[in-house]
Write an enzyme that holds these catalytic residues in place. Sequence first.
Site, PDB file in Angstrom:
ATOM      1  N   HIS A  54       0.804  -1.221   0.000  1.00 19.94           N
ATOM      2  CA  HIS A  54       0.000   0.000   0.000  1.00 19.94           C
ATOM      3  C   HIS A  54       0.840   1.275   0.000  1.00 19.94           C
ATOM      4  O   HIS A  54       0.311   2.359  -0.255  1.00 19.94           O
ATOM      5  CB  HIS A  54      -1.011  -0.025   1.146  1.00 19.94           C
ATOM      6  CG  HIS A  54      -2.160  -0.926   0.834  1.00 19.94           C
ATOM      7  ND1 HIS A  54      -2.087  -2.291   1.010  1.00 19.94           N
ATOM      8  CD2 HIS A  54      -3.382  -0.662   0.314  1.00 19.94           C
ATOM      9  CE1 HIS A  54      -3.230  -2.832   0.617  1.00 19.94           C
ATOM     10  NE2 HIS A  54      -4.030  -1.859   0.186  1.00 19.94           N
ATOM     11  N   TRP A  84      -4.710  -7.435  -7.949  1.00 17.54           N
ATOM     12  CA  TRP A  84      -4.430  -6.767  -6.668  1.00 17.54           C
ATOM     13  C   TRP A  84      -5.266  -7.402  -5.556  1.00 17.54           C
ATOM     14  O   TRP A  84      -4.777  -7.704  -4.482  1.00 17.54           O
ATOM     15  CB  TRP A  84      -4.722  -5.275  -6.795  1.00 17.54           C
ATOM     16  CG  TRP A  84      -4.519  -4.505  -5.534  1.00 17.54           C
ATOM     17  CD1 TRP A  84      -5.467  -4.202  -4.590  1.00 17.54           C
ATOM     18  CD2 TRP A  84      -3.295  -3.951  -5.041  1.00 17.54           C
ATOM     19  NE1 TRP A  84      -4.909  -3.488  -3.564  1.00 17.54           N
ATOM     20  CE2 TRP A  84      -3.571  -3.325  -3.820  1.00 17.54           C
ATOM     21  CE3 TRP A  84      -1.990  -3.923  -5.535  1.00 17.54           C
ATOM     22  CZ2 TRP A  84      -2.601  -2.681  -3.079  1.00 17.54           C
ATOM     23  CZ3 TRP A  84      -1.027  -3.267  -4.797  1.00 17.54           C
ATOM     24  CH2 TRP A  84      -1.324  -2.661  -3.582  1.00 17.54           C
TER      25      TRP A  84
END
Length: 157
Positions: free
Chosen positions: A64, A121
């Site tokens: 992230h 993802w």
Amino acid sequence: MWAKPSSETGSAGAAVDDSNNNAPSSPRSPAHARRDSAVRNPGRRFAQIVKLRPEHIAEYEKAHAAVWPEVLQQIRACNIQDYSIYHDKDSGILFASFKYVGYDYAGDMEKMRENPKVREWWQMTDGWQESLVPGAKSSESGSPPWWKEVKEVFYNP
């Protein structure tokens, strides 16, 4: 990650305001007029939770810190703004919040699911998480949602 909101609550449990949530039912509807006159949707706030497995904290934070550009682009293209994820290390809970500013939430979330990089993802990050929703299989499956809806009980802008 994002699912079609239920009839009473949005994907994150926020109360649904049908004037901002769904596509217009007719070309003359108020929602259609707002789009045609380029008046921006003030948005609908969402909140969601999922549990992060403790052995994956470092991987999750690293991923992230450098979210793939294709994922960020798709988030923006699907009318998601002010998107944040918080982590409580004591409980393992990830808390996500975002604002949806489009006019067709279900359609935008379908576009999100159609993006191969977004699905990649989700497959990666889902493997580091535990859903708190009974029967949830993955972010990609959509129903039941992977991230649990959280009801907003107070807001002071």
